[in-house]
Design an enzyme around this catalytic site. Structure first.
Site, PDB file in Angstrom:
ATOM      1  N   HIS A 168       2.608 -84.025  40.682  1.00 27.41           N
ATOM      2  CA  HIS A 168       3.111 -84.880  39.603  1.00 27.41           C
ATOM      3  C   HIS A 168       3.496 -84.090  38.351  1.00 27.41           C
ATOM      4  CE1 HIS A 168       1.927 -88.778  41.476  1.00 27.41           C
ATOM      5  NE2 HIS A 168       1.124 -87.963  42.139  1.00 27.41           N
ATOM      6  N   HIS A 204      -8.551 -92.103  40.044  1.00 27.53           N
ATOM      7  CA  HIS A 204      -8.020 -90.989  40.835  1.00 27.53           C
ATOM      8  C   HIS A 204      -8.371 -89.667  40.172  1.00 27.53           C
ATOM      9  CE1 HIS A 204      -5.450 -88.934  43.649  1.00 27.53           C
ATOM     10  NE2 HIS A 204      -4.681 -88.470  42.688  1.00 27.53           N
ATOM     11  N   ASP A 261      -0.849 -92.449  40.503  1.00 27.33           N
ATOM     12  CA  ASP A 261      -1.738 -92.629  41.645  1.00 27.33           C
ATOM     13  C   ASP A 261      -2.883 -93.590  41.339  1.00 27.33           C
ATOM     14  OD1 ASP A 261      -0.155 -90.903  43.024  1.00 27.33           O
ATOM     15  OD2 ASP A 261      -1.572 -89.239  43.069  1.00 27.33           O
TER      16      ASP A 261
END
Length: 356
Positions: free
Chosen positions: A139, A190, A214
């Site tokens: 990411h 997460h 996420d």
């Protein structure tokens, strides 16, 4: 009608996906079908309303989202060495948010920086800011290169571990890019420093959007790695789960099919799960994306948002919502290990635009 991003530079051998623009679509290639209207892949005028009291819809929208998904490990050069093995990007989404009036652009979760800059160039916009949901490589890997290529670029997030971070955001902070408002929502679970981004345009009939990384995905959520079950429950149910039901959910991965297969195991009698899974299978067969969903839909079939529902509690054998969530996470991890293929399946590259 705005021009779709070009496919120039994409892998020649990657299967091509038709590109849809809300209810009006580019003519699809032979043998493909339009997505069903109940789950239209768009942020379009009239799709829903959420505005402050007294506001009137404006005639021209400012917010446009250009999603880009990297779904082809077979041809990817974006790899990372982990434990002596090359780990390709497999199913990540990154997004370019464009303020149509000022032509300012904000990127979310830059996975493939060169592709992002190609799209920025084709769109003729000025990239000023990167919003990163969390520090994981898939990411945030593009932040450093973007910062090098674009001096003065603001890289924002909630975790000091985010690569090339220029300013740390806090929960509840609000940003503004022209007519686009962004509310920063800390959503640990997460990771401990996971931030989701809620976007809306003042006095606009279009539905708002949340970039959930996420923390929340279509039919599921990311693995709980760094936070407690109680913190994750608060993130999913109390923070994200209370956003307006028409909110479009733009998540970080194309994990819908597996998520819904697990949801069906949890609630075999849930008709909403059954219908969404059938739809997702058809999308998968047609090599089409399943993102975005809406929060209202997620509340009907996502077991991680339904931890107070009797069938979900019965499946886990728990009653307290945080304990139900913790049990779901364990069951889902076991489910994924059992379902994991021996070899990853090469997927297609995707460049889509939602909106008029």
């Amino acid at each position: 009608m705005a021009q779709l991003p070009s496919r120039e530079g994409f892998a020649e051998d990657a299967p091509q996906r038709p590109a849809w623009r809300g209810r009006t679509c580019v003519r699809p290639p032979p043998g493909t079908r339009a997505p069903p209207p109940a789950h239209a892949c768009s942020l379009r005028r009239g799709a829903g309303r959420w505005r402050r009291p007294g506001g009137a819809p404006r005639s021209a929208r400012a917010l446009r989202i250009v999603p880009w998904a990297h779904l082809c490990p077979a041809v990817s050069q974006a790899v990372r060495a982990v434990g002596g093995r090359a780990q390709p990007l497999r199913d990540n989404y990154m997004y370019l948010v464009i303020e149509e009036h000022t032509r300012e652009a904000v990127a979310v979760d830059v996975a493939v920086p060169k592709r992002l800059l190609e799209i920025v160039g084709r769109e003729g916009v000025s990239l000023t800011t990167v919003l990163t949901t969390h520090h994981h490589w898939d990411h945030a890997r593009g932040n450093a290169e973007l910062a090098r290529l674009r001096p003065g670029l603001a890289v924002l997030g909630a975790d000091e571990r985010i690569c090339a971070l220029t300013r740390r955001l806090v929960h509840g902070e609000e940003l503004q890019f022209g007519a686009i408002h962004v509310r920063c929502l800390l959503t640990p679970g997460h990771t401990s420093g996971h931030m989701s981004y809620f976007l809306w345009e003042e006095d606009c009939p279009d539905p708002p959007a949340v970039f959930s990384g996420d923390a929340l995905s279509v039919g599921g959520c990311g693995l709980r790695l760094e936070s407690t079950a109680q913190q994750m429950y608060q993130s999913l149910v109390e923070t994200l789960g209370t956003l307006p039901p028409e909110t479009k959910v733009f998540c970080g991965h194309e994990h819908t099919l597996g998520n819904l297969e697990f949801a069906q195991k949890v609630e075999p009698g849930n008709d909403h799960v059954r219908a969404k899974l059938s739809w997702a299978k058809k999308r998968d067969e047609d090599d089409m994306p399943t993102v975005p969903s809406t929060l209202g839909e997620e509340l009907l079939y996502n077991p991680f948002l339904r931890v107070a529902e009797e069938p979900v509690c019965k499946f886990t054998g728990k009653a307290a919502p945080a304990e139900v969530l913790e049990a779901l996470c364990r069951e889902r991890a076991s489910f994924e290990r059992a379902a994991e293929p021996l070899q990853p399946q090469a997927r297609a590259l995707l460049a889509l635009q939602w909106g008029p």
